[in-house]
Design a protein around this motif. Structure first.
Motif, PDB file in Angstrom:
ATOM      1  N   LEU A 177     100.103  22.367  61.955  1.00 30.55           N
ATOM      2  CA  LEU A 177      99.923  22.639  63.378  1.00 30.55           C
ATOM      3  C   LEU A 177     100.557  23.973  63.747  1.00 30.55           C
ATOM      4  N   PRO A 178      99.856  24.813  64.485  1.00 30.90           N
ATOM      5  CA  PRO A 178     100.453  26.078  64.914  1.00 30.90           C
ATOM      6  C   PRO A 178     101.531  25.839  65.971  1.00 30.90           C
ATOM      7  N   ASP A 179     102.431  26.768  66.087  1.00 30.19           N
ATOM      8  CA  ASP A 179     103.514  26.688  67.066  1.00 30.19           C
ATOM      9  C   ASP A 179     103.019  27.268  68.392  1.00 30.19           C
ATOM     10  N   TYR A 180     103.197  26.511  69.470  1.00 33.86           N
ATOM     11  CA  TYR A 180     102.720  27.008  70.761  1.00 33.86           C
ATOM     12  C   TYR A 180     103.413  28.305  71.170  1.00 33.86           C
ATOM     13  N   LEU A 181     104.614  28.553  70.659  1.00 31.17           N
ATOM     14  CA  LEU A 181     105.316  29.790  70.985  1.00 31.17           C
ATOM     15  C   LEU A 181     104.743  30.998  70.249  1.00 31.17           C
ATOM     16  N   ASP A 182     103.891  30.754  69.260  1.00 30.70           N
ATOM     17  CA  ASP A 182     103.287  31.852  68.506  1.00 30.70           C
ATOM     18  C   ASP A 182     101.937  32.288  69.075  1.00 30.70           C
ATOM     19  N   SER A 183     101.484  31.603  70.124  1.00 23.95           N
ATOM     20  CA  SER A 183     100.181  31.950  70.698  1.00 23.95           C
ATOM     21  C   SER A 183     100.203  33.383  71.224  1.00 23.95           C
ATOM     22  N   ALA A 214      99.019  25.443  72.218  1.00 25.86           N
ATOM     23  CA  ALA A 214      99.060  25.677  70.768  1.00 25.86           C
ATOM     24  C   ALA A 214      97.662  25.701  70.179  1.00 25.86           C
ATOM     25  N   ALA A 215      96.739  24.973  70.809  1.00 31.93           N
ATOM     26  CA  ALA A 215      95.379  24.857  70.275  1.00 31.93           C
ATOM     27  C   ALA A 215      94.558  26.133  70.465  1.00 31.93           C
ATOM     28  N   SER A 216      95.158  27.171  71.060  1.00 31.01           N
ATOM     29  CA  SER A 216      94.476  28.467  71.076  1.00 31.01           C
ATOM     30  C   SER A 216      94.478  29.090  69.685  1.00 31.01           C
ATOM     31  N   GLN A 217      95.204  28.469  68.774  1.00 32.92           N
ATOM     32  CA  GLN A 217      95.269  28.925  67.387  1.00 32.92           C
ATOM     33  C   GLN A 217      94.738  27.828  66.465  1.00 32.92           C
ATOM     34  N   PRO A 218      94.122  28.175  65.350  1.00 30.68           N
ATOM     35  CA  PRO A 218      93.665  27.161  64.397  1.00 30.68           C
ATOM     36  C   PRO A 218      94.841  26.620  63.589  1.00 30.68           C
ATOM     37  N   LEU A 219      94.578  25.592  62.797  1.00 33.92           N
ATOM     38  CA  LEU A 219      95.599  25.090  61.877  1.00 33.92           C
ATOM     39  C   LEU A 219      96.026  26.209  60.930  1.00 33.92           C
ATOM     40  N   VAL A 220      97.291  26.226  60.595  1.00 35.98           N
ATOM     41  CA  VAL A 220      97.818  27.231  59.676  1.00 35.98           C
ATOM     42  C   VAL A 220      97.335  26.952  58.256  1.00 35.98           C
TER      43      VAL A 220
END
Length: 551
Positions: A177-183, A214-220
């Motif tokens: 799961l991507p980190d919401y702070l990394d969006s 966080a879902a603005s990013q795909p799975l890592v």
């Protein structure tokens, strides 16, 4: 492949190239420059003898709040951090207690830091969250092998391929799961902080909003992929949601009853939104030179991933209980919690790896925490019954690797620089000599203050060749440029641009940005990813150019 390469780059850059940038951040200052030499007074709540160990710990305190000198070098050569306004070190062992502070609670009053005062513990809160999850597992109210979709189907459905994520994966950061702070989306919390939009500090967010962002990013990576690991605050937000669903209580109520009150941690509280004044917290800052005051931070932005305030003494109570199994009924539960999450992860080693709700650090068991205004490190060393807690009121501070700095002074751990150098991803890292003579093709340019990587237009050419004699050949779209370069210690590099052709490039060319970043270069990182070499050259303001080339 390129997406995964860039994600790995981000992880490695946080350990490597950011260290070069931190050294060259604009005008860092020590607290002695702001508040005078009196701010270096060490306040002691102990009666330790002034032996070599005490003197070594006092020295670390001074290093945490002052700029490096010949007499006081940086705590880490590979990952130096700027000074903090104030710092605390707490060591509790059978041999005695060291409990001291240095520096100021704020840069206006310059009042001394009280060693016993509370501080936002940031991601150390994750240990509280994990403890409750394992208790619920013991009670049969959930299983750590359960699919998260059983509890949060709508949130898991936000990502393609997330159906197989389990609670265990959330605990160990192996979900992908991507980190919401990394969006990087400018409308999200992470994107706004990336743009230095400090107006967002006080904004309230619900757990659902954080996960959705966080879902603005795909799975890592695909969930549970062997040897893959990616720190995810998003996963621990989901664990908080699961706790609420299973217990029928709020997250704060559940943790307070099951952990804080049970252990008698009288000075620990989970903050719902803004910390009450009676907690008496120090003023918090992003980093030296302390121009951004982040004391108005809204704790909903971390929730079950980081919303606790505690004291060194309370953390000592917790760490001993958590890592000896006192919070559980069965030894098997502690064993599961202590299992290494991602064996084979190249960003870990035998002296540094993640468990399921904590880190192993050279014999210490603990975590670490960073908020927008504090950085802390905590650990319990079972073999010697020693607890270490250290924190500072700045989000960028040497306290972040405090277990290694302090543990080494105690004769328990290796230094952080030794541990870092032995990480497989670092030990096998290519050297600058490996790229000399190769044609490096530009992947993109990131200019400080922007939210995107600018890629070369289709059909354009951007490349660089570092020659063995210190010269460079650069192609910047429609022009060729001669240059020279010099490399130094700690992956430092300077580039002097020389003669250039002066053809007018087409509209939309990124040649100017490309050359401007090269001309301001201060550091580089080189990574081997499959058959590619990935080369990143960065500036002090965190602009960068990235190149790839076949090995």
């Amino acid at each position: 492949m390129l997406r995964k390469s860039l994600l790995l780059l981000v992880a490695l850059m946080s350990l490597a190239i950011s260290a070069v940038q931190a050294q060259e951040a604009p005008s860092p200052v020590g607290i002695d420059t702001v508040c005078g030499e009196g701010a270096l007074t060490i306040i002691a709540l102990d009666e330790m003898p002034e032996d070599a160990t005490t003197q070594a710990l006092d020295t670390i305190l001074r290093q945490l709040v002052t700029l490096p000198t010949d007499e006081l070098p940086p705590l880490s050569a590979v990952q130096p951090k700027p000074p903090a306004p104030g710092a605390v070190i707490f060591v509790d062992s059978p041999e005695g207690r060291y409990f001291r502070s240095i520096g100021a609670v704020d840069i206006e009053s310059c009042a001394f830091v009280n060693p016993a005062m509370g501080f936002p513990i940031g991601s150390n809160t994750k240990m509280f969250t994990a403890a409750v999850i394992f208790q619920l597992h013991e009670e049969g109210l959930l299983s750590t092998s359960d699919l998260v979709s059983q509890y949060l189907p709508d949130e898991i459905a936000l990502w393609d391929g997330a159906e197989s994520i389990t609670i265990d994966m959330l605990l160990g950061h192996t979900s992908g799961l991507p980190d919401y702070l990394d969006s990087q989306d400018p409308m999200t919390l992470g994107g706004r902080y990336e743009a230095d939009d400090w107006d967002v500090l006080g904004q309230t967010y619900t757990p659902q909003e954080l996960v959705t962002q966080a879902a603005s990013q795909p799975l890592v990576f695909a969930p549970g992929t062997e040897a893959q690991w990616a720190y995810s605050n998003t996963g621990y937000i989901m664990l908080g949601q699961i706790i609420e669903q299973v217990t029928g209580k709020t997250y704060i109520e559940a943790v307070t009853e099951r952990v804080i009150e049970r252990l008698g941690m009288a000075n620990t509280v989970l903050v719902a939104d803004f910390p009450p004044a009676e907690l008496g917290l120090a003023t918090q800052y992003i980093a030296s030179p302390f121009t951004v005051n982040t004391s108005g931070w809204n704790f909903t932005q971390a929730w079950s991933a980081g919303n606790a305030v505690s004291t060194p003494e309370d953390m000592a109570i917790f760490l001993r209980a958590y890592y000896t199994g006192a919070l559980y009924q069965n030894p098997e539960t502690l064993e599961a919690m202590m299992t290494r999450a991602a064996p084979g992860n190249t960003l870990e080693s035998e002296d540094f790896y993640y468990l399921h709700g904590g880190y192993y650090k050279g014999g210490f068991l603990g975590h670490g925490g960073q908020t927008l205004g504090t950085e802390s490190d905590v650990g319990y060393h079972p073999a010697t019954d020693t607890v270490v807690v250290t924190w500072a009121n700045s989000s960028e501070s040497g306290t972040g690797r405090g277990i290694y700095h302090i543990g080494h002074a105690l004769g328990i751990t290796p230094t952080w620089d030794e541990v870092y150098s032995n990480l497989p991803a670092v030990a096998s890292q290519p050297t600058f000599e490996d790229v000399v003579g190769l044609t490096l093709e530009l992947s993109g340019v990131v200019v400080a203050g922007t939210q995107e990587q600018k890629a070369p237009a289709e059909g354009s050419t951007y490349s660089a060749i570092f020659n063995a004699d210190g010269t460079m050949n650069i192609v910047a779209d429609c022009n060729t440029v001669m240059a020279s370069y010099t490399t130094g210690d700690a992956s430092a590099i300077t580039i002097e641009l020389g003669a250039s052709t002066r053809v007018a490039c087409p509209e939309g060319s990124i040649a100017d940005d490309f050359l401007n970043v090269l001309g301001e270069a201060s550091g580089y990182s080189i990574f081997s990813i499959g058959d590619l070499l990935l080369v990143v050259i960065a500036t002090p303001d965190q602009s960068n150019v990235s190149f790839t080339t076949a090995q």
